[in-house]
Design an enzyme around this catalytic site. Structure first.
Site, PDB file in Angstrom:
ATOM      1  N   PRO A   1      67.723   8.652 -34.378  1.00 50.52           N
ATOM      2  CA  PRO A   1      66.531   8.170 -34.455  1.00 50.52           C
ATOM      3  C   PRO A   1      65.305   9.195 -34.387  1.00 50.52           C
ATOM      4  O   PRO A   1      64.947   9.557 -33.130  1.00 50.52           O
ATOM      5  CB  PRO A   1      66.120   6.983 -33.770  1.00 50.52           C
ATOM      6  CG  PRO A   1      67.042   7.097 -32.569  1.00 50.52           C
ATOM      7  CD  PRO A   1      68.062   8.274 -33.033  1.00 50.52           C
ATOM      8  N   GLU A   2      65.012  10.162 -35.198  1.00 53.91           N
ATOM      9  CA  GLU A   2      63.642  10.730 -34.920  1.00 53.91           C
ATOM     10  C   GLU A   2      62.693  10.165 -35.711  1.00 53.91           C
ATOM     11  O   GLU A   2      63.226   9.115 -36.514  1.00 53.91           O
ATOM     12  CB  GLU A   2      63.863  12.478 -35.242  1.00 53.91           C
ATOM     13  CG  GLU A   2      64.934  13.068 -34.460  1.00 53.91           C
ATOM     14  CD  GLU A   2      64.808  14.554 -34.499  1.00 53.91           C
ATOM     15  OE1 GLU A   2      63.601  15.106 -34.496  1.00 53.91           O
ATOM     16  OE2 GLU A   2      65.871  15.182 -33.934  1.00 53.91           O
TER      17      GLU A   2
ATOM     18  N   LYS B   1      58.000   7.182 -33.111  1.00 55.80           N
ATOM     19  CA  LYS B   1      59.442   6.614 -33.150  1.00 55.80           C
ATOM     20  C   LYS B   1      59.412   5.308 -32.666  1.00 55.80           C
ATOM     21  O   LYS B   1      60.458   4.683 -32.396  1.00 55.80           O
ATOM     22  CB  LYS B   1      60.359   7.318 -31.876  1.00 55.80           C
ATOM     23  CG  LYS B   1      60.356   8.772 -32.211  1.00 55.80           C
ATOM     24  CD  LYS B   1      61.177   9.590 -31.109  1.00 55.80           C
ATOM     25  CE  LYS B   1      61.162  11.172 -31.203  1.00 55.80           C
ATOM     26  NZ  LYS B   1      61.692  12.128 -30.401  1.00 55.80           N
TER      27      LYS B   1
ATOM     28  N   ARG C   1      48.930   6.474 -25.676  1.00 55.23           N
ATOM     29  CA  ARG C   1      49.843   7.477 -25.257  1.00 55.23           C
ATOM     30  C   ARG C   1      50.785   8.142 -26.256  1.00 55.23           C
ATOM     31  O   ARG C   1      51.617   8.788 -25.915  1.00 55.23           O
ATOM     32  CB  ARG C   1      50.410   6.967 -23.954  1.00 55.23           C
ATOM     33  CG  ARG C   1      51.584   5.881 -24.551  1.00 55.23           C
ATOM     34  CD  ARG C   1      52.388   5.391 -23.327  1.00 55.23           C
ATOM     35  NE  ARG C   1      52.777   4.069 -23.310  1.00 55.23           N
ATOM     36  CZ  ARG C   1      54.023   3.786 -23.993  1.00 55.23           C
ATOM     37  NH1 ARG C   1      54.759   4.707 -24.349  1.00 55.23           N
ATOM     38  NH2 ARG C   1      54.323   2.538 -24.177  1.00 55.23           N
TER      39      ARG C   1
ATOM     40  N   ASN D   1      64.943  16.193 -31.057  1.00 53.89           N
ATOM     41  CA  ASN D   1      65.432  17.558 -30.674  1.00 53.89           C
ATOM     42  C   ASN D   1      66.240  18.338 -31.829  1.00 53.89           C
ATOM     43  O   ASN D   1      66.229  19.640 -31.744  1.00 53.89           O
ATOM     44  CB  ASN D   1      66.784  17.205 -29.538  1.00 53.89           C
ATOM     45  CG  ASN D   1      67.154  18.439 -28.881  1.00 53.89           C
ATOM     46  OD1 ASN D   1      66.414  19.150 -28.476  1.00 53.89           O
ATOM     47  ND2 ASN D   1      68.558  18.452 -28.287  1.00 53.89           N
TER      48      ASN D   1
ATOM     49  N   ARG E   1      66.794  19.226 -22.445  1.00 49.17           N
ATOM     50  CA  ARG E   1      67.876  19.021 -23.491  1.00 49.17           C
ATOM     51  C   ARG E   1      68.223  20.518 -24.078  1.00 49.17           C
ATOM     52  O   ARG E   1      67.323  21.618 -23.835  1.00 49.17           O
ATOM     53  CB  ARG E   1      67.103  18.284 -24.990  1.00 49.17           C
ATOM     54  CG  ARG E   1      66.187  17.178 -24.522  1.00 49.17           C
ATOM     55  CD  ARG E   1      66.957  15.958 -24.296  1.00 49.17           C
ATOM     56  NE  ARG E   1      67.701  15.446 -25.420  1.00 49.17           N
ATOM     57  CZ  ARG E   1      67.242  14.843 -26.408  1.00 49.17           C
ATOM     58  NH1 ARG E   1      65.885  14.627 -26.488  1.00 49.17           N
ATOM     59  NH2 ARG E   1      67.974  14.473 -27.443  1.00 49.17           N
TER      60      ARG E   1
END
Length: 268
Positions: free
Chosen positions: A2-3, A52, A121, A162, A255
């Site tokens: 999931p991006e 997301k 946010r 990532n 990461r």
DNA sequence: GGGTGATGCTGAG
DNA sequence: TCAGCCTCACCCC
């Protein structure tokens, strides 16, 4: 997987599969039993993707909030759905399709205030259709952290993960270690348009393929082998697809990130 | 069959 | 900064 592109794709597909109908909802796993019972039999009005996050609007006024996290998955069946397993957090069944959700980090009902907090946010979403390039650039200009870290910060831009952070920086020829506040205006603009087009391509294809036709020796097809779809992600020690120099990797924002030291110089 | 890493994020320290 | 959480595909035996 999931991006942001996955989430927007799910919103689109599930909207087509479920929205506009009364939905039978239950939690085979039991961990969302009360929430599912509350939604059971209600009409699903719409599904919205926000970075997301997914927001499901019900005619009861309820909003279901789902975040897949690292492991969450949806499975959709148009016909002959197998029974859900005890890993299925939420099952939603309409007349056209059945959707099973497993492994989400978040599956909860939100009140208005909580939804406002969520929106507050989250940074601009490149897939939301807004013209937010300026907001993105301004967010970068206010961070002294490396650009490679800034792109993972969902307050800076919502939906990058990532894979895309590494690929997008490569495409824009920006070293991940450069401070975000020293990214020039034209670079920030290029980053924004690249992020938008790559996420759009991923949304359409259902997978991340950043390698494009004019680059050396690679077909421009979605069905190219997995190991040829990306420029630098997880390619440490291998030759750069553009220049042949060795792809490097390092940890950044907890990461790993990968980059080509020649194509992505530290100073520009 | 076991071990492990993964496209994420939070909260404790 | 780091452990913890969620699940499963993939690798190696």
């Amino acid at each position: 997987m999931p991006e942001g592109h996955t989430i927007h794709r799910q919103a689109r597909l599930q909207r087509a599969a479920l929205a506009g109908e009364r939905i039978r909802s239950w939690s085979p796993q039991g961990r969302f039993a009360a929430g599912a019972a509350r939604l059971d039999g209600r009409k699903l009005n719409d599904i919205e993707a926000l970075g997301k996050h997914l927001l499901y609007r019900w005619d009861s006024g309820d909003t279901l909030h789902v975040h897949l996290g690292l492991f969450g998955k949806f499975k959709t069946f148009k016909s002959n759905p197998p029974p859900p397993t005890n890993m299925t957090r939420l099952a939603m069944a309409g007349g056209r399709a059945v959707v099973y959700l497993s492994g989400p980090t978040i599956c909860e009902l939100l009140n208005t205030e909580e939804e406002d907090d969520l929106r507050a946010r989250i940074g601009p979403d490149p897939l939301a259709g807004q013209r937010s390039g300026r907001r993105f650039a301004s967010n970068l200009s206010r961070r002294r952290i490396p650009i490679g870290s800034a792109l993972l910060d969902q307050r800076v831009v919502a939906g990058i993960g990532n894979v895309y952070r590494a690929e997008v920086l490569f495409k824009c020829r920006i070293a991940p270690h450069r401070p975000a506040d020293q990214i020039h205006g034209d670079e920030a603009a290029l980053l924004w348009t690249t992020i938008r087009s790559e996420l759009r391509a991923g949304e359409a294809a259902g997978r991340i393929v950043t390698v494009r036709p004019n680059d050396v020796g690679v077909r421009a097809r979605v069905d190219i082998p997995r190991e040829e779809r990306l420029y630098v992600y997880k390619r440490a020690g291998l030759p750069c697809r553009r220049c042949g120099d060795t792809v490097l990797s390092a940890e950044m924002a907890n990461r790993l990130i990968w980059w080509c030291p020649t194509c992505q110089p530290l100073s520009r």
